[in-house]
Design a protein around this motif. Structure first.
Motif, PDB file in Angstrom:
ATOM      1  N   VAL A  44       0.841  -1.203   0.000  1.00 41.08           N
ATOM      2  CA  VAL A  44       0.000   0.000   0.000  1.00 41.08           C
ATOM      3  C   VAL A  44       0.875   1.252   0.000  1.00 41.08           C
ATOM      4  O   VAL A  44       1.828   1.354   0.767  1.00 41.08           O
ATOM      5  CB  VAL A  44      -0.960  -0.021   1.218  1.00 41.08           C
ATOM      6  CG1 VAL A  44      -1.685   1.301   1.375  1.00 41.08           C
ATOM      7  CG2 VAL A  44      -1.952  -1.164   1.078  1.00 41.08           C
ATOM      8  N   PRO A  45       0.555   2.240  -0.870  1.00 44.65           N
ATOM      9  CA  PRO A  45       1.384   3.445  -0.975  1.00 44.65           C
ATOM     10  C   PRO A  45       1.080   4.505   0.089  1.00 44.65           C
ATOM     11  O   PRO A  45      -0.004   4.513   0.677  1.00 44.65           O
ATOM     12  CB  PRO A  45       1.009   3.996  -2.352  1.00 44.65           C
ATOM     13  CG  PRO A  45      -0.409   3.572  -2.550  1.00 44.65           C
ATOM     14  CD  PRO A  45      -0.514   2.220  -1.876  1.00 44.65           C
ATOM     15  N   HIS A  47       0.057   7.878  -0.049  1.00 38.81           N
ATOM     16  CA  HIS A  47      -0.555   8.683  -1.114  1.00 38.81           C
ATOM     17  C   HIS A  47      -0.523  10.185  -0.853  1.00 38.81           C
ATOM     18  O   HIS A  47      -0.823  10.968  -1.743  1.00 38.81           O
ATOM     19  CB  HIS A  47      -2.011   8.238  -1.351  1.00 38.81           C
ATOM     20  CG  HIS A  47      -2.895   8.448  -0.160  1.00 38.81           C
ATOM     21  ND1 HIS A  47      -3.051   7.481   0.802  1.00 38.81           N
ATOM     22  CD2 HIS A  47      -3.652   9.507   0.221  1.00 38.81           C
ATOM     23  CE1 HIS A  47      -3.884   7.939   1.736  1.00 38.81           C
ATOM     24  NE2 HIS A  47      -4.252   9.162   1.406  1.00 38.81           N
ATOM     25  N   GLY A  57      -0.925   7.079   4.622  1.00 45.17           N
ATOM     26  CA  GLY A  57      -1.120   5.873   3.830  1.00 45.17           C
ATOM     27  C   GLY A  57      -2.257   5.054   4.399  1.00 45.17           C
ATOM     28  O   GLY A  57      -2.971   5.516   5.286  1.00 45.17           O
ATOM     29  N   GLY A  62      -4.683   3.791  -3.143  1.00 43.64           N
ATOM     30  CA  GLY A  62      -3.717   4.876  -3.296  1.00 43.64           C
ATOM     31  C   GLY A  62      -4.341   6.228  -3.575  1.00 43.64           C
ATOM     32  O   GLY A  62      -3.641   7.185  -3.868  1.00 43.64           O
ATOM     33  N   PRO A 137      -0.893  13.275  -4.843  1.00 44.00           N
ATOM     34  CA  PRO A 137      -0.014  12.163  -4.440  1.00 44.00           C
ATOM     35  C   PRO A 137       1.392  12.341  -5.013  1.00 44.00           C
ATOM     36  O   PRO A 137       1.584  13.071  -5.982  1.00 44.00           O
ATOM     37  CB  PRO A 137      -0.703  10.962  -5.077  1.00 44.00           C
ATOM     38  CG  PRO A 137      -1.297  11.505  -6.341  1.00 44.00           C
ATOM     39  CD  PRO A 137      -1.715  12.921  -5.997  1.00 44.00           C
ATOM     40  N   PRO A 141       5.018   7.107  -5.572  1.00 43.58           N
ATOM     41  CA  PRO A 141       4.877   7.000  -4.119  1.00 43.58           C
ATOM     42  C   PRO A 141       5.674   5.867  -3.492  1.00 43.58           C
ATOM     43  O   PRO A 141       5.841   4.809  -4.097  1.00 43.58           O
ATOM     44  CB  PRO A 141       3.375   6.782  -3.914  1.00 43.58           C
ATOM     45  CG  PRO A 141       2.844   6.329  -5.217  1.00 43.58           C
ATOM     46  CD  PRO A 141       3.772   6.840  -6.281  1.00 43.58           C
ATOM     47  N   LYS A 143       6.020   2.857  -0.894  1.00 42.88           N
ATOM     48  CA  LYS A 143       5.037   1.848  -0.499  1.00 42.88           C
ATOM     49  C   LYS A 143       5.496   1.107   0.743  1.00 42.88           C
ATOM     50  O   LYS A 143       6.693   0.974   1.004  1.00 42.88           O
ATOM     51  CB  LYS A 143       4.825   0.849  -1.632  1.00 42.88           C
ATOM     52  CG  LYS A 143       4.135   1.455  -2.825  1.00 42.88           C
ATOM     53  CD  LYS A 143       3.823   0.425  -3.879  1.00 42.88           C
ATOM     54  CE  LYS A 143       3.062   1.097  -5.019  1.00 42.88           C
ATOM     55  NZ  LYS A 143       2.922   0.229  -6.162  1.00 42.88           N
TER      56      LYS A 143
END
Length: 151
Positions: A44-45, A47, A57, A62, A137, A141, A143
């Motif tokens: 998961v980024p 964002h 995040g 994202g 974002p 990005p 993660k």
């Protein structure tokens, strides 16, 4: 999960160690820990990364518009301060809308005190959070490679 002590978040730059604070927000700590153990945060980024403020995040899309499929959490506000390394839940204008998104403060953000649920604090590796690509974002990005609970 109440006995969970530390969350290890692995970023490209290195490991970030977060001391969980069930004494402040037991339900939010339980949520973060269970999502981490389920692998929800893996890949998961971050964002939203604003220099001098925070890195956010926890939205698998994202976009900052989504969370997990679990119900939103009731706020667990405390007198804990939003200072460098504080981990707190993101939410909409509804105080009881936190789900899976969280942010880590780069610097003191006292205007957030008492309005967002603090669930942890970075004890090691804050330099890796500092190194996340910036933007809202970010063009590319950073993660979360993995998040695991240690006891």
């Amino acid at each position: 999960m109440a006995d969970a002590k530390t969350l290890v978040m692995t970023l490209d730059e290195g490991d970030v160690y977060i001391r969980l604070r069930p004494d402040l927000a037991p339900n939010h700590v339980e949520r973060i820990a269970s999502l981490a153990e389920d692998g929800f945060y893996d890949g998961v980024p971050f964002h939203r990364v604003i220099p001098g403020f925070m890195a956010q995040g926890g939205d698998p899309t994202g976009t900052g518009m989504h969370g997990s499929d679990k119900p939103n959490l009731k706020a667990e506000f405390s007198d804990a301060l939003h200072k460098r390394g504080t981990c707190s839940m993101a939410r909409t204008q509804d105080p009881n809308s936190a789900n899976s998104q969280f942010f880590i403060c780069f610097e003191e953000a006292d205007f957030l005190d008492g309005q967002y649920t603090v669930w942890g604090e970075v004890t090691e590796g804050m330099e890796h959070v500092d190194a996340l690509p910036k933007g809202e974002p970010p063009a590319n990005p950073g993660k979360i490679k993995s998040m695991k609970v240690t006891r």
